[in-house]
Design a protein around this motif. Structure first.
Motif, PDB file in Angstrom:
ATOM      1  N   UNK A 114      -0.855  -7.067   1.362  1.00 17.12           N
ATOM      2  CA  UNK A 114      -0.161  -7.426   0.131  1.00 17.12           C
ATOM      3  C   UNK A 114      -0.408  -6.438  -0.990  1.00 17.12           C
ATOM      4  N   UNK A 115      -1.211  -5.431  -0.760  1.00 17.52           N
ATOM      5  CA  UNK A 115      -1.752  -4.656  -1.874  1.00 17.52           C
ATOM      6  C   UNK A 115      -0.679  -4.066  -2.781  1.00 17.52           C
ATOM      7  N   UNK A 139       3.524 -10.058   5.768  1.00 15.69           N
ATOM      8  CA  UNK A 139       3.261 -11.178   6.695  1.00 15.69           C
ATOM      9  C   UNK A 139       3.002 -10.647   8.104  1.00 15.69           C
ATOM     10  N   UNK A 140       3.900  -9.770   8.567  1.00 10.53           N
ATOM     11  CA  UNK A 140       3.746  -9.233   9.926  1.00 10.53           C
ATOM     12  C   UNK A 140       2.480  -8.371  10.012  1.00 10.53           C
ATOM     13  N   UNK A 154       9.164  -6.193   1.507  1.00 13.33           N
ATOM     14  CA  UNK A 154       7.729  -6.018   1.313  1.00 13.33           C
ATOM     15  C   UNK A 154       6.912  -7.237   1.765  1.00 13.33           C
ATOM     16  N   UNK A 155       7.365  -8.440   1.403  1.00 13.57           N
ATOM     17  CA  UNK A 155       6.531  -9.597   1.730  1.00 13.57           C
ATOM     18  C   UNK A 155       6.637  -9.989   3.203  1.00 13.57           C
ATOM     19  N   UNK A 189      15.594  -5.182   5.602  1.00 11.98           N
ATOM     20  CA  UNK A 189      15.739  -4.602   4.270  1.00 11.98           C
ATOM     21  C   UNK A 189      17.096  -3.908   4.162  1.00 11.98           C
ATOM     22  N   UNK A 190      17.804  -4.077   3.031  1.00 16.78           N
ATOM     23  CA  UNK A 190      19.074  -3.358   2.896  1.00 16.78           C
ATOM     24  C   UNK A 190      18.820  -1.846   3.033  1.00 16.78           C
ATOM     25  N   UNK A 191      19.637  -1.188   3.796  1.00 13.86           N
ATOM     26  CA  UNK A 191      19.511   0.262   3.929  1.00 13.86           C
ATOM     27  C   UNK A 191      18.516   0.694   5.003  1.00 13.86           C
TER      28      UNK A 191
END
Ligand SMILES: CC(C)=CCC/C(C)=C/CC/C(C)=C/COP(=O)(O)OP(=O)(O)O
Length: 319
Positions: free
Chosen positions: A299-300, A257-258, A252-253, A160-162
């Motif tokens: 995924x919520x 997955x992980x 997020x996705x 993720x950036x940052x």
């Protein structure tokens, strides 16, 4: 409602067909990992399916009924194919869909393909019938067959950036792979024993009086089998805890997955901890509904329509 649309770069018809083949392999054979992979946006999902299909091929050579010499030859051929993938020598219209998909995925994402050589190294260790004296020895094997897959996966996920500490992302992914593999070893202890394989470290087996092995539905007489299992469960939990440090570094996705992959395996570990001897009676598994629940929970944060699509697909394919 805000919906994120993932860019989907143009993919030629033969490459699409190759990815479809790999996705079908993943959908039908990845009894646990398919739940996580399905949560990814299309390009990442396809790339993970290509990695899975290649890994499945290597594993199937190791686990199949071929003569050992034939297995060695097949593994050497697969290694040569991997070298062709790495050198960009596989054309889009090649007859091997896994090689086509893997070539495309490795151009689209910075995946360290040498990890798949490590996987082949690990399966060759199986072929040689290697056993492991200590956890350090077993860890080397687990890094080849599972840690390497974690490191490859991070190449697909990106960070993720940052996000902070991303230089350690591959290390945490490797550790998560170890956690999954140790769980897998505990789950399959009986099946492996029937195939003449022992993975658990000999010094742990000796400590708990289990050196006689597990080729029967009851623990070795006089052993502390539950003590052994609980000891390894604690080790796996510590690996999960360390490997979970990867999660805040992912989008997020990819994180979902992980979380799904690891969450399903952690629940397997809970079951094994509650009833250690279950692994001697048969294969411990989760019902499809529970796996779908774990995946949907990861995924919520996403929109409700995606959650229900994923739940429906996973329950249909893995009842
Ligand atoms: C960061 C990240 C994604 C880490 C995970 C890496 C990963 C997916 C490692 C695979 C390890 C493993 C237990 C394979 C067993 O496959 P199997 O086909 O025997 O599994 P199954 O029998 O449970 O379906």
């Amino acid at each position: 409602m805000i919906r994120t649309v993932e860019p989907s770069p143009h993919v030629s018809a033969p490459v699409l067909a190759a990815y479809s083949y790999c996705e079908a392999v993943t959908g039908t054979q990845a009894r646990n990992f398919a739940y996580g992979i399905r949560l990814l946006p299309t390009p990442k999902r396809r790339a993970m399916s290509a990695l899975y299909a290649f890994s499945r091929r290597v594993d199937d050579i190791g686990d199949g009924d071929l003569e050992p010499a034939t297995k060695s030859t097949r593994l050497a051929e697969t290694r040569a194919l991997l070298a062709r993938v790495r050198e960009g020598e596989v054309a889009e219209d090649d007859t091997d869909p896994v090689a086509v998909a893997l070539t495309h995925a490795s151009r689209a994402f910075p995946v360290p393909l040498t990890g798949l050589d490590e996987l082949i190294d690990g399966v060759e260790m199986d072929l040689r019938g290697e056993t492991y004296e200590t956890w350090d020895d077993l860890r080397t094997y687990c890094r080849c067959v599972a840690g390497a897959i974690g490191r490859l996966s991070v190449g697909v996920f990106g960070t993720r950036p940052g996000a902070r500490g991303v230089e350690r992302a591959a290390e945490y992914a490797d550790t998560l792979g170890l956690a999954l593999q140790l769980t897998n070893i505990l789950r399959d202890v009986r099946e492996d024993a029937e195939n003449g394989r022992t993975y658990l470290p000999a010094d742990d087996l000796a400590k708990f009086g289990c050196s006689a092995g597990f080729a029967s539905p009851t623990p070795p007489p006089g052993s502390d089998f539950a003590g052994l299992v609980h000891f390894e469960v604690r080790r796996a939990r510590a690996l999960f805890a360390e490997g979970y440090r990867l999660l805040p570094m992912l989008d997020r996705r990819s994180g979902a997955c992980v979380a799904a992959m690891a969450g399903i395996y952690r629940r397997l570990l809970d079951r094994i901890e509650r009833d250690p001897e279950a692994v001697l009676r048969g294969r411990v598994s989760l019902p499809g509904r529970e796996k779908a629940y774990v995946a949907a929970r990861g995924l919520s944060g996403l929109d409700a329509r995606t959650v229900s699509r994923v739940s429906r697909q996973t329950v249909r394919r893995h009842p």
